[in-house]
Motif scaffolding. Structure first.
Motif, PDB file in Angstrom:
ATOM      1  N   PRO A 110      11.843   5.023  -6.073  1.00 38.32           N
ATOM      2  CA  PRO A 110      11.727   5.220  -7.528  1.00 38.32           C
ATOM      3  C   PRO A 110      13.078   5.051  -8.207  1.00 38.32           C
ATOM      4  CG  PRO A 110      10.637   6.987  -6.313  1.00 38.32           C
ATOM      5  CD  PRO A 110      11.432   6.216  -5.320  1.00 38.32           C
ATOM      6  N   LYS A 111      13.072   4.407  -9.331  1.00 37.80           N
ATOM      7  CA  LYS A 111      14.311   4.208 -10.078  1.00 37.80           C
ATOM      8  C   LYS A 111      14.971   5.531 -10.433  1.00 37.80           C
ATOM      9  CE  LYS A 111      16.008   2.082 -14.360  1.00 37.80           C
ATOM     10  NZ  LYS A 111      15.632   1.351 -15.597  1.00 37.80           N
ATOM     11  N   ARG A 112      14.190   6.576 -10.644  1.00 37.37           N
ATOM     12  CA  ARG A 112      14.736   7.876 -11.029  1.00 37.37           C
ATOM     13  C   ARG A 112      15.641   8.449  -9.937  1.00 37.37           C
ATOM     14  NH1 ARG A 112      11.828  11.490 -13.074  1.00 37.37           N
ATOM     15  NH2 ARG A 112      10.101  10.205 -13.771  1.00 37.37           N
ATOM     16  N   ASP A 113      15.460   8.025  -8.667  1.00 37.43           N
ATOM     17  CA  ASP A 113      16.266   8.556  -7.567  1.00 37.43           C
ATOM     18  C   ASP A 113      17.536   7.758  -7.318  1.00 37.43           C
ATOM     19  OD1 ASP A 113      14.298  10.431  -7.220  1.00 37.43           O
ATOM     20  OD2 ASP A 113      13.382   9.462  -5.477  1.00 37.43           O
ATOM     21  N   VAL A 114      17.711   6.637  -8.002  1.00 37.96           N
ATOM     22  CA  VAL A 114      18.822   5.726  -7.738  1.00 37.96           C
ATOM     23  C   VAL A 114      19.933   5.955  -8.755  1.00 37.96           C
ATOM     24  CG1 VAL A 114      19.498   3.304  -7.485  1.00 37.96           C
ATOM     25  CG2 VAL A 114      17.199   4.026  -6.830  1.00 37.96           C
ATOM     26  N   PRO A 115      21.181   6.209  -8.321  1.00 38.64           N
ATOM     27  CA  PRO A 115      22.251   6.504  -9.288  1.00 38.64           C
ATOM     28  C   PRO A 115      22.754   5.277 -10.036  1.00 38.64           C
ATOM     29  CG  PRO A 115      23.101   6.570  -7.043  1.00 38.64           C
ATOM     30  CD  PRO A 115      21.614   6.432  -6.924  1.00 38.64           C
ATOM     31  N   GLU A 116      22.562   4.069  -9.501  1.00 37.77           N
ATOM     32  CA  GLU A 116      22.997   2.864 -10.192  1.00 37.77           C
ATOM     33  C   GLU A 116      22.148   2.616 -11.442  1.00 37.77           C
ATOM     34  OE1 GLU A 116      24.501   2.151  -6.034  1.00 37.77           O
ATOM     35  OE2 GLU A 116      22.664   2.950  -6.907  1.00 37.77           O
ATOM     36  N   GLN A 117      22.754   1.947 -12.428  1.00 37.61           N
ATOM     37  CA  GLN A 117      22.017   1.499 -13.597  1.00 37.61           C
ATOM     38  C   GLN A 117      21.321   0.186 -13.234  1.00 37.61           C
ATOM     39  OE1 GLN A 117      24.374   0.501 -17.038  1.00 37.61           O
ATOM     40  NE2 GLN A 117      22.633  -0.434 -18.087  1.00 37.61           N
ATOM     41  N   ILE A 118      20.002   0.199 -13.199  1.00 39.67           N
ATOM     42  CA  ILE A 118      19.226  -0.977 -12.814  1.00 39.67           C
ATOM     43  C   ILE A 118      18.260  -1.314 -13.943  1.00 39.67           C
ATOM     44  CG2 ILE A 118      17.630  -1.978 -11.137  1.00 39.67           C
ATOM     45  CD1 ILE A 118      18.713  -0.093  -9.038  1.00 39.67           C
ATOM     46  N   ASP A 119      18.373  -2.524 -14.457  1.00 39.46           N
ATOM     47  CA  ASP A 119      17.452  -3.012 -15.477  1.00 39.46           C
ATOM     48  C   ASP A 119      16.394  -3.871 -14.799  1.00 39.46           C
ATOM     49  OD1 ASP A 119      18.938  -1.896 -17.641  1.00 39.46           O
ATOM     50  OD2 ASP A 119      20.363  -3.539 -17.460  1.00 39.46           O
ATOM     51  N   VAL A 120      15.130  -3.633 -15.137  1.00 36.24           N
ATOM     52  CA  VAL A 120      14.016  -4.325 -14.488  1.00 36.24           C
ATOM     53  C   VAL A 120      13.247  -5.128 -15.525  1.00 36.24           C
ATOM     54  CG1 VAL A 120      11.923  -4.069 -13.113  1.00 36.24           C
ATOM     55  CG2 VAL A 120      13.844  -2.494 -12.760  1.00 36.24           C
ATOM     56  N   SER A 604      25.365   8.403 -16.500  1.00 33.80           N
ATOM     57  CA  SER A 604      24.298   8.079 -17.442  1.00 33.80           C
ATOM     58  C   SER A 604      23.505   9.337 -17.764  1.00 33.80           C
ATOM     59  CB  SER A 604      23.360   7.009 -16.875  1.00 33.80           C
ATOM     60  OG  SER A 604      22.593   7.526 -15.804  1.00 33.80           O
ATOM     61  N   ALA A 605      22.857   9.296 -18.932  1.00 34.14           N
ATOM     62  CA  ALA A 605      21.981  10.389 -19.351  1.00 34.14           C
ATOM     63  C   ALA A 605      20.816   9.791 -20.112  1.00 34.14           C
ATOM     64  CB  ALA A 605      22.728  11.386 -20.228  1.00 34.14           C
ATOM     65  N   SER A 606      19.635  10.328 -19.875  1.00 38.76           N
ATOM     66  CA  SER A 606      18.462   9.859 -20.622  1.00 38.76           C
ATOM     67  C   SER A 606      17.621  11.058 -21.018  1.00 38.76           C
ATOM     68  CB  SER A 606      17.626   8.888 -19.778  1.00 38.76           C
ATOM     69  OG  SER A 606      17.053   9.530 -18.668  1.00 38.76           O
ATOM     70  N   LYS A 607      16.940  10.907 -22.147  1.00 38.88           N
ATOM     71  CA  LYS A 607      16.112  11.972 -22.681  1.00 38.88           C
ATOM     72  C   LYS A 607      14.825  11.363 -23.221  1.00 38.88           C
ATOM     73  CE  LYS A 607      14.711  15.781 -24.866  1.00 38.88           C
ATOM     74  NZ  LYS A 607      14.053  16.881 -24.143  1.00 38.88           N
ATOM     75  N   THR A 608      13.700  11.937 -22.835  1.00 40.32           N
ATOM     76  CA  THR A 608      12.391  11.518 -23.338  1.00 40.32           C
ATOM     77  C   THR A 608      11.854  12.605 -24.259  1.00 40.32           C
ATOM     78  OG1 THR A 608      11.922  10.246 -21.352  1.00 40.32           O
ATOM     79  CG2 THR A 608      10.046  10.855 -22.708  1.00 40.32           C
ATOM     80  N   PHE A 609      11.372  12.177 -25.412  1.00 41.03           N
ATOM     81  CA  PHE A 609      10.882  13.104 -26.419  1.00 41.03           C
ATOM     82  C   PHE A 609       9.366  13.004 -26.509  1.00 41.03           C
ATOM     83  CE2 PHE A 609      15.120  11.773 -27.513  1.00 41.03           C
ATOM     84  CZ  PHE A 609      15.776  12.947 -27.846  1.00 41.03           C
ATOM     85  N   ALA A 610       8.692  14.063 -26.087  1.00 40.81           N
ATOM     86  CA  ALA A 610       7.232  14.177 -26.207  1.00 40.81           C
ATOM     87  C   ALA A 610       6.503  12.962 -25.634  1.00 40.81           C
ATOM     88  CB  ALA A 610       6.845  14.383 -27.670  1.00 40.81           C
ATOM     89  N   GLU A 611       7.070  12.362 -24.593  1.00 40.08           N
ATOM     90  CA  GLU A 611       6.486  11.197 -23.932  1.00 40.08           C
ATOM     91  C   GLU A 611       6.263  10.025 -24.885  1.00 40.08           C
ATOM     92  OE1 GLU A 611       3.027  12.104 -21.674  1.00 40.08           O
ATOM     93  OE2 GLU A 611       4.071  13.480 -20.320  1.00 40.08           O
ATOM     94  N   GLN A 612       6.980  10.038 -26.022  1.00 38.44           N
ATOM     95  CA  GLN A 612       6.829   8.985 -27.005  1.00 38.44           C
ATOM     96  C   GLN A 612       8.090   8.153 -27.198  1.00 38.44           C
ATOM     97  OE1 GLN A 612       3.835   8.217 -28.651  1.00 38.44           O
ATOM     98  NE2 GLN A 612       3.075   9.664 -27.133  1.00 38.44           N
ATOM     99  N   ALA A 613       9.235   8.732 -26.951  1.00 41.18           N
ATOM    100  CA  ALA A 613      10.494   8.025 -27.180  1.00 41.18           C
ATOM    101  C   ALA A 613      11.480   8.380 -26.080  1.00 41.18           C
ATOM    102  CB  ALA A 613      11.078   8.386 -28.543  1.00 41.18           C
ATOM    103  N   THR A 614      12.268   7.396 -25.654  1.00 42.53           N
ATOM    104  CA  THR A 614      13.280   7.593 -24.622  1.00 42.53           C
ATOM    105  C   THR A 614      14.574   6.923 -25.056  1.00 42.53           C
ATOM    106  OG1 THR A 614      11.623   7.609 -22.853  1.00 42.53           O
ATOM    107  CG2 THR A 614      13.906   7.187 -22.213  1.00 42.53           C
ATOM    108  N   ILE A 615      15.663   7.650 -24.908  1.00 40.79           N
ATOM    109  CA  ILE A 615      16.978   7.086 -25.152  1.00 40.79           C
ATOM    110  C   ILE A 615      17.812   7.252 -23.886  1.00 40.79           C
ATOM    111  CG2 ILE A 615      17.866   9.238 -26.177  1.00 40.79           C
ATOM    112  CD1 ILE A 615      19.637   7.400 -27.971  1.00 40.79           C
ATOM    113  N   GLU A 616      18.515   6.183 -23.489  1.00 38.08           N
ATOM    114  CA  GLU A 616      19.345   6.207 -22.291  1.00 38.08           C
ATOM    115  C   GLU A 616      20.732   5.690 -22.639  1.00 38.08           C
ATOM    116  OE1 GLU A 616      19.564   4.285 -17.762  1.00 38.08           O
ATOM    117  OE2 GLU A 616      17.795   3.981 -19.016  1.00 38.08           O
TER     118      GLU A 616
END
Length: 806
Positions: A110-120, A604-616
């Protein structure tokens, strides 16, 4: 129940219950494989097959069945509703951290477990963007910067590194070889975008998993793999696509056929493209009216070169070419634990004009253009890959998964050029053969995951050259680009990656790799370079590492940190190419040249708001040491030698420079509702070379760039409007030293101007078998060049695509 969530279900009553159901993407009407159906009462699970169908018999009578897929919104329905349905439409909604990636450790995780920044970039997005080559595909994502010297090329940049300082990988096999150069490259376009399943871009060093060259990052091009169907008889599926685009009168035709059986599966793909001369935009910056204009073309008349006016200076005459790409994958499943695969790829082209050289000219006393070159083109660039993969799965404590891949690659490159008014046409041809072997193993030990392996490769380079008199056909001596006695480059490496999941919230990852690289180049020149004759050797060893952690206090938040290193071992292009130099200077090989290295820290830091918006948000700092540059040298104890009758200063490539790079990126995804989505992102990089006085700019650093898009997805219909943009690259930020790749000749007196384009694209699926794609790119017909490019970008471009599926 909210109506918006249940518009996903499309049911056609049969009057009787069916024993199977087909899952479809509600927009493209494509079948969706690997949909999981789970009965919440007893846990019985069924998966949809490659054709999107799922057998409902094991779930009969279940009142609550959860339907889930990583890329689509989940549903919960009863067996009766499913059994009465013929098709179920799924709405695309992927959480970025749920995506599975393989580029971090060579195994799926899973991408969530990988510390590198990976764009898919998924197959679904690749198909919707419908770009002519992989270079345009990456450029239009807004996350990778791409430079172009000619239409038939594209050199990506990641975190300020490009060419042989980033690594290209196709289906787990390295594309970089012994002659991958430090200048702008075109290898990316030899992988057919219509045959891709996805692209993974690793930002930052990736040397633990893949070795040399991954200083700034790596690009993983993963082609489509045929799927097994199960116990049913063999079935045939496939697709066909035709695309026409106006900016270069492009015509592309693609066909893919997939055979699916219980134990055998195959995928065959063929794509042919014909690109005409590229028309640049007519809306020009008023301060740089003539930027990119092509006022002439060179033709032959009465045995002489003649300059002929270009009737439309916005048409870049001498940019068109043709390309053909073939792929064949064959899979055989001997048992549930043993699988074999054969992967064959061929890419070839016509001659590809090098436009940045053809467009160089001076002006005579009458103001008429005098071209530097009458001819300059790459010969057909051929890439061949043959790879066999043995995939083993075991239940043993010491091994869960093993993958062994021997491979062979062949590449042919050639360069042909003739000065204006000259009868001497120069030919240089390079042939490269690469034998490789990768062995990758995965072992779980409690909470620990151990991924380790070894790889070895051997590159052989053969160079030839001659001059041709175009009037008489006579041949004469010409210096080869690389040592004419042949060159070899061998690599042996072992690596280990370890991760431990302390809890679902915290994952720690570490890795080490030891690589040994040997290089041998033999000079056997009887004319210009006899003083170099003999065999020059190098032996380099590098230890690289990575340590990272991912912390997820909840599904809404994610934090990661990573420190890692990268290296690039000198190749044949470094020690064998640059023989000639300015009069009074000669560059000779340096067998003591060592690897370039990077040490990287990122967070890196990412935040998801109410499963509607994500900022990374991502930030990095990279220390670049042992950078290879040209400097004074001695040969046999002398700092000057007699070269071609001239006493010349001796120089060589040396490990001298130290530089630092830092920057960051931000990406936002917001779902207003089930239909409208806003996406936006940008990337910024700053870099300087340390000196004793004032730090100097490092070359190939792109300006700030990004993309913002608004998307609508409904049943059968998808629409998107976007803006792609670049900031200024001021002249003060150019590297102006000799050998710089910043292409100062293509800049304005102030540098590379900022630009933006507005674009629209859409698709409509008339049925599961036929869809239409339309796009209008660069709507305002803006005239611009991406930084460092020698060819202007396309002007207003209308595209129509017809897609059939069977």
């Amino acid at each position: 129940m909210r109506g918006t969530a249940f518009t996903l279900l499309f049911i056609v009553p049969f009057g009787i219950y069916a024993q199977s159901v087909t899952f479809l993407d509600q927009v493209s009407r494509a079948p969706v494989a690997d949909v999981t159906l789970t009965c919440t009462a007893n846990g019985i699970t069924v998966l949809s097959k490659a054709d999107g169908t799922a057998d409902l018999a094991p779930l009969k009578g279940c009142d609550s069945i959860r339907i889930s897929h990583l890329s689509f919104r989940p549903l919960t329905l009863g067996w009766a509703a499913l059994a009465a349905a013929r098709e179920v439409d799924l709405a695309y909604r992927v959480h970025p951290l749920d995506v599975l990636v393989t580029s971090g450790s060579r195994f799926s995780e899973p991408k969530r477990d990988v510390p590198e920044q990976i764009d898919v970039l998924s197959r679904r997005e690749i198909a919707f963007m419908a770009q002519p080559t992989g270079a345009e595909l990456l450029q239009n994502t807004g996350t990778v910067f791409v430079q172009k010297s000619q239409l038939g090329g594209g050199s990506p940049t990641i975190r300020g590194f490009q060419a042989n300082r980033i690594l290209l990988v196709v289906d787990g096999v390295r594309m970089n070889n012994a002659i991958t150069r430090s200048g702008h490259t075109q290898d990316l376009i030899t992988v057919d975008p219509y045959a891709l399943d996805r692209i993974e871009v690793v930002n930052g060093p990736n040397s633990v998993a893949y070795g040399s060259d991954a200083l700034g990052g790596s690009i993983h091009l993963i082609t489509r793999t045929p799927q097994f169907l199960g116990p049913d008889s063999v079935r045939t599926g496939g697709d066909a696509f035709f695309r026409y685009a106006t900016a270069m009168h492009e015509r592309t035709a693609h066909a893919g056929v997939e055979l699916r059986g219980k134990k055998w599966a195959s995928f065959t793909s063929i794509t042919a493209s014909d690109f005409g001369d590229l028309r640049q935009g007519s809306t020009r910056n008023p301060f740089y009216e003539d930027l990119g204009r092509m006022p002439y073309e060179v033709v032959r008349g009465n045995g002489q070169d003649v300059v002929k006016p270009n009737p439309d200076p916005n048409v870049q005459l001498g940019t068109g070419y043709q390309q053909l790409d073939l792929l064949e994958k064959l899979r055989y499943q001997a048992s549930e634990k043993v699988e074999q695969q054969l992967n064959l790829q061929l890419s070839t082209s016509s001659d590809v004009p090098r436009y940045d050289r053809l467009s160089r000219y001076s002006v005579d006393s009458t103001g008429a253009p005098v071209p530097d070159y009458a001819e300059w083109y790459y010969g057909p660039q051929q890439r061949v890959l043959a790879a066999y993969t043995l995939d083993l799965k075991q239940d043993a404590k010491w091994l869960r998964h093993a993958r062994i891949t021997p491979s062979w690659q062949h590449q042919e490159q050639s360069r042909h050029n003739r000065r204006f008014g000259s009868s001497k046409l120069g030919h240089n041809t390079e042939l490269v053969d690469v034998l490789g072997l990768n062995a990758d193993l995965e072992t779980p030990i409690g909470k620990h995951e151990l991924r380790y392996g070894a790889d070895l490769s051997r590159d052989e380079v053969r160079s030839s050259a001659w001059n041709e008199n175009i009037l008489t056909g006579a041949r004469s001596y010409r210096t080869t680009r690389y040592p004419n006695g042949g060159s070899t480059m061998s690599s042996l490496a072992a690596y280990v990656n370890h991760s431990i999941e302390f809890s679902p919230k915290f994952v720690l990852t570490e890795g080490l790799r030891l690589t040994s690289v040997q290089l041998s180049a033999t000079f056997n020149d009887q004319e210009d370079f006899r003083f170099l004759n003999g065999t020059w050797k190098q032996d380099n060893t590098a230890l690289t590492w990575r340590v990272g952690a991912a912390y997820m206090p909840g599904r809404d938040w994610r934090f990661s940190v990573l420190t890692s290193s990268g290296f690039r071992a000198p190749n044949v292009d470094d020690i064998g190419k640059v023989f000639d130099s300015a009069q009074g200077d000669v560059i000779v090989p340096n067998p003591d040249l060592g690897p370039e290295r990077t040490a990287n820290f990122e967070a890196s830091a990412s935040k998801t708001f109410a499963e509607q918006a994500t900022i990374e948000v991502n930030g990095f700092y990279t220390l670049y040491t042992n950078a290879i540059t040209v400097g004074p040298y001695t040969l046999n104890g002398a700092d000057s030698i007699d070269y071609d009758g001239v006493l010349s200063r001796v120089a060589a490539l040396r490990n001298t420079s130290e530089a630092y790079l830092y920057g960051g990126s931000a990406q936002f995804t917001g779902h207003f509702n089930d239909r409208f989505t806003l996406r936006s992102g940008f990337t910024y990089t700053y870099a300087r070379i340390r000196t004793d006085s004032t730090d100097q700019p490092l070359d190939h650093i792109p300006p700030v760039f990004g993309r913002t898009a608004l998307e609508y997805q409904g049943k059968r219909l998808r629409l998107e409007g976007d803006a792609v943009y670049n900031g200024w690259k001021r002249l003060r930020d150019y590297n102006t030293t000799a050998g710089s790749e910043d292409n100062l000749k293509s800049a304005t007196p102030e540098g590379s101007p900022a630009w933006y384009t507005l674009n629209l694209r859409g698709s409509y699926a008339f049925s599961t078998h036929f869809s239409l794609q339309l796009a209008l790119e660069n709507i305002l017909d803006m005239n611009y060049r991406t930084f460092g490019s020698g060819v202007s970008a396309p002007g207003r471009n209308f595209m129509v695509g017809l897609h059939g599926r069977f």
